[in-house]
Write a protein that holds these residues in place. Structure first.
Motif, PDB file in Angstrom:
ATOM      1  N   VAL A  28      -0.975  32.382 -47.238  1.00 35.32           N
ATOM      2  CA  VAL A  28      -1.001  32.538 -48.698  1.00 35.32           C
ATOM      3  C   VAL A  28      -0.326  31.298 -49.286  1.00 35.32           C
ATOM      4  O   VAL A  28       0.807  30.973 -48.928  1.00 35.32           O
ATOM      5  CB  VAL A  28      -0.247  33.794 -49.168  1.00 35.32           C
ATOM      6  CG1 VAL A  28      -0.335  33.920 -50.694  1.00 35.32           C
ATOM      7  CG2 VAL A  28      -0.793  35.057 -48.499  1.00 35.32           C
ATOM      8  N   GLU A  32      -1.259  31.720 -55.307  1.00 33.03           N
ATOM      9  CA  GLU A  32      -2.554  32.194 -54.823  1.00 33.03           C
ATOM     10  C   GLU A  32      -2.531  33.714 -54.678  1.00 33.03           C
ATOM     11  O   GLU A  32      -1.499  34.312 -54.364  1.00 33.03           O
ATOM     12  CB  GLU A  32      -2.885  31.565 -53.466  1.00 33.03           C
ATOM     13  CG  GLU A  32      -4.262  31.953 -52.930  1.00 33.03           C
ATOM     14  CD  GLU A  32      -4.563  31.340 -51.565  1.00 33.03           C
ATOM     15  OE1 GLU A  32      -5.732  30.988 -51.331  1.00 33.03           O
ATOM     16  OE2 GLU A  32      -3.632  31.220 -50.743  1.00 33.03           O
ATOM     17  N   VAL A  34      -4.279  36.560 -52.403  1.00 29.39           N
ATOM     18  CA  VAL A  34      -5.048  36.826 -51.195  1.00 29.39           C
ATOM     19  C   VAL A  34      -5.198  38.337 -51.045  1.00 29.39           C
ATOM     20  O   VAL A  34      -4.209  39.080 -51.145  1.00 29.39           O
ATOM     21  CB  VAL A  34      -4.362  36.233 -49.943  1.00 29.39           C
ATOM     22  CG1 VAL A  34      -5.021  36.743 -48.660  1.00 29.39           C
ATOM     23  CG2 VAL A  34      -4.408  34.715 -49.996  1.00 29.39           C
ATOM     24  N   LEU A 190      -0.142  39.043 -52.175  1.00 27.72           N
ATOM     25  CA  LEU A 190      -0.863  39.438 -50.969  1.00 27.72           C
ATOM     26  C   LEU A 190      -1.100  40.928 -51.087  1.00 27.72           C
ATOM     27  O   LEU A 190      -0.157  41.724 -51.079  1.00 27.72           O
ATOM     28  CB  LEU A 190      -0.059  39.116 -49.709  1.00 27.72           C
ATOM     29  CG  LEU A 190      -0.635  39.654 -48.383  1.00 27.72           C
ATOM     30  CD1 LEU A 190      -2.044  39.115 -48.128  1.00 27.72           C
ATOM     31  CD2 LEU A 190       0.294  39.313 -47.219  1.00 27.72           C
ATOM     32  N   ALA A 202      -9.091  38.013 -56.221  1.00 30.53           N
ATOM     33  CA  ALA A 202      -8.864  37.220 -55.017  1.00 30.53           C
ATOM     34  C   ALA A 202      -9.281  35.764 -55.162  1.00 30.53           C
ATOM     35  O   ALA A 202     -10.399  35.460 -55.575  1.00 30.53           O
ATOM     36  CB  ALA A 202      -9.602  37.839 -53.838  1.00 30.53           C
ATOM     37  N   ARG A 204      -8.802  34.109 -52.208  1.00 24.12           N
ATOM     38  CA  ARG A 204      -9.368  34.158 -50.859  1.00 24.12           C
ATOM     39  C   ARG A 204      -9.254  35.581 -50.323  1.00 24.12           C
ATOM     40  O   ARG A 204      -8.411  36.366 -50.766  1.00 24.12           O
ATOM     41  CB  ARG A 204      -8.647  33.194 -49.905  1.00 24.12           C
ATOM     42  CG  ARG A 204      -8.965  31.726 -50.139  1.00 24.12           C
ATOM     43  CD  ARG A 204      -8.364  30.809 -49.084  1.00 24.12           C
ATOM     44  NE  ARG A 204      -6.929  31.026 -48.971  1.00 24.12           N
ATOM     45  CZ  ARG A 204      -6.320  31.424 -47.867  1.00 24.12           C
ATOM     46  NH1 ARG A 204      -7.025  31.698 -46.762  1.00 24.12           N
ATOM     47  NH2 ARG A 204      -5.004  31.582 -47.836  1.00 24.12           N
ATOM     48  N   TYR A 206      -9.307  37.958 -46.618  1.00 20.39           N
ATOM     49  CA  TYR A 206      -9.338  38.161 -45.169  1.00 20.39           C
ATOM     50  C   TYR A 206      -9.831  39.579 -44.923  1.00 20.39           C
ATOM     51  O   TYR A 206      -9.470  40.502 -45.668  1.00 20.39           O
ATOM     52  CB  TYR A 206      -7.942  38.036 -44.552  1.00 20.39           C
ATOM     53  CG  TYR A 206      -7.360  36.657 -44.503  1.00 20.39           C
ATOM     54  CD1 TYR A 206      -7.426  35.884 -43.337  1.00 20.39           C
ATOM     55  CD2 TYR A 206      -6.705  36.122 -45.597  1.00 20.39           C
ATOM     56  CE1 TYR A 206      -6.868  34.616 -43.279  1.00 20.39           C
ATOM     57  CE2 TYR A 206      -6.138  34.860 -45.555  1.00 20.39           C
ATOM     58  CZ  TYR A 206      -6.228  34.111 -44.393  1.00 20.39           C
ATOM     59  OH  TYR A 206      -5.671  32.855 -44.346  1.00 20.39           O
ATOM     60  N   CYS A 216     -12.370  34.977 -43.138  1.00 23.59           N
ATOM     61  CA  CYS A 216     -11.495  34.371 -44.134  1.00 23.59           C
ATOM     62  C   CYS A 216     -12.342  33.452 -45.002  1.00 23.59           C
ATOM     63  O   CYS A 216     -13.066  32.592 -44.481  1.00 23.59           O
ATOM     64  CB  CYS A 216     -10.361  33.570 -43.483  1.00 23.59           C
ATOM     65  SG  CYS A 216      -9.374  32.617 -44.674  1.00 23.59           S
ATOM     66  N   SER A 218     -13.925  32.913 -49.432  1.00 25.08           N
ATOM     67  CA  SER A 218     -13.987  33.351 -50.826  1.00 25.08           C
ATOM     68  C   SER A 218     -14.843  34.609 -50.946  1.00 25.08           C
ATOM     69  O   SER A 218     -15.592  34.976 -50.025  1.00 25.08           O
ATOM     70  CB  SER A 218     -14.585  32.245 -51.699  1.00 25.08           C
ATOM     71  OG  SER A 218     -15.952  32.044 -51.367  1.00 25.08           O
TER      72      SER A 218
END
Length: 236
Positions: A28, A32, A34, A190, A202, A204, A206, A216, A218
């Motif tokens: 992370v 950001e 995630v 997160l 998000a 990104r 996972y 992992c 976008s």
């Protein structure tokens, strides 16, 4: 590239002799959001509990803000500016005000008061009922209080386990809207979830399945993958 705020490498963990996580890697960055997406039983809660030191890591490394925290106690990890919101989120028998004070227990008294006022401005319903017991709140309001409690210590990273748990779709929208305000303000997040509504937040994603990271990338890249589209969006 700059060092990520959080870096997890080759992490394995479990309960007694039952391994749940297998060589998990996750990052992370500062500012950001995630989302860790997975079904019930995928290992999301185990991963977050290991990240916070509530479970021991069997092997692997957890680095936060450039420091190896793999073997630190939970309170030391919190002092490194990481906060955790579980599914339960709040102490139901305590007041709203008391929950926030617990969340900011490591701040100086003056700083905690100022932080509480900022959080009441973010969540006005909490100010109106600050002396009421958390048990008197609706499900959505409890989640708002859980977020406020976790933010009270001014963490660099807020880690959340299933913020949608027990909420109706309307209340989920309210929680997503609150988290969007935090994200837009630069808060690093997160979020472990099985509800794809949180993918709106998000940067990104996972995916976790059987204790292993599967994807992992976008949200757009998820949509481009036919198998992921069918698994997570129910699309043919």
């Amino acid at each position: 590239m700059p060092e990520p705020l959080l870096r997890i490498e080759r992490l394995a963990a479990g309960y007694d002799r039952m391994q749940v996580l297998w060589d998990v890697g996750l990052e992370v960055a500062e500012r950001e959001t995630v989302v860790l997406l997975g079904a019930n039983g995928a290992g999301k809660t185990t991963l977050l509990r290991t990240l916070l030191g509530l479970l021991p890591a069997w092997h692997g490394e957890i680095a936060f803000a450039g420091h190896d925290i793999s073997h630190l106690r939970t309170d030391r990890r919190v002092r490194h500016d990481m906060a955790y919101m579980s599914e339960i989120a709040v102490f139901a028998g305590l007041s709203i005000e008391e929950n926030i004070r617990i969340g900011g227990q490591f701040l100086p008294a003056g700083a905690l008061q100022a932080r509480a006022e900022a959080l009441y401005a973010l969540f006005p319903i909490l100010r109106e009922r600050r002396r009421a017991a958390a048990s008197s709140l609706s499900g959505g309001q409890r989640k708002m209080l859980g977020i406020a409690k976790a933010l009270a210590g001014e963490p660099r990273l807020l880690v959340m386990d299933e913020p949608s748990a027990g909420l109706s779709p309307i209340l989920v929208k309210e929680v997503v809207a609150a988290l969007r305000r935090l994200r837009d303000g630069g808060q690093s997040l997160l979020i472990a979830e099985q509800n794809v509504k949180f993918l709106e937040l998000a940067d990104r994603v996972y995916t976790l399945d059987g204790g292993r990271i599967g994807f992992c990338g976008s949200v757009a890249q998820m949509h481009e993958n036919d198998a992921l589209r069918r698994a997570y969006f129910g699309l043919r």
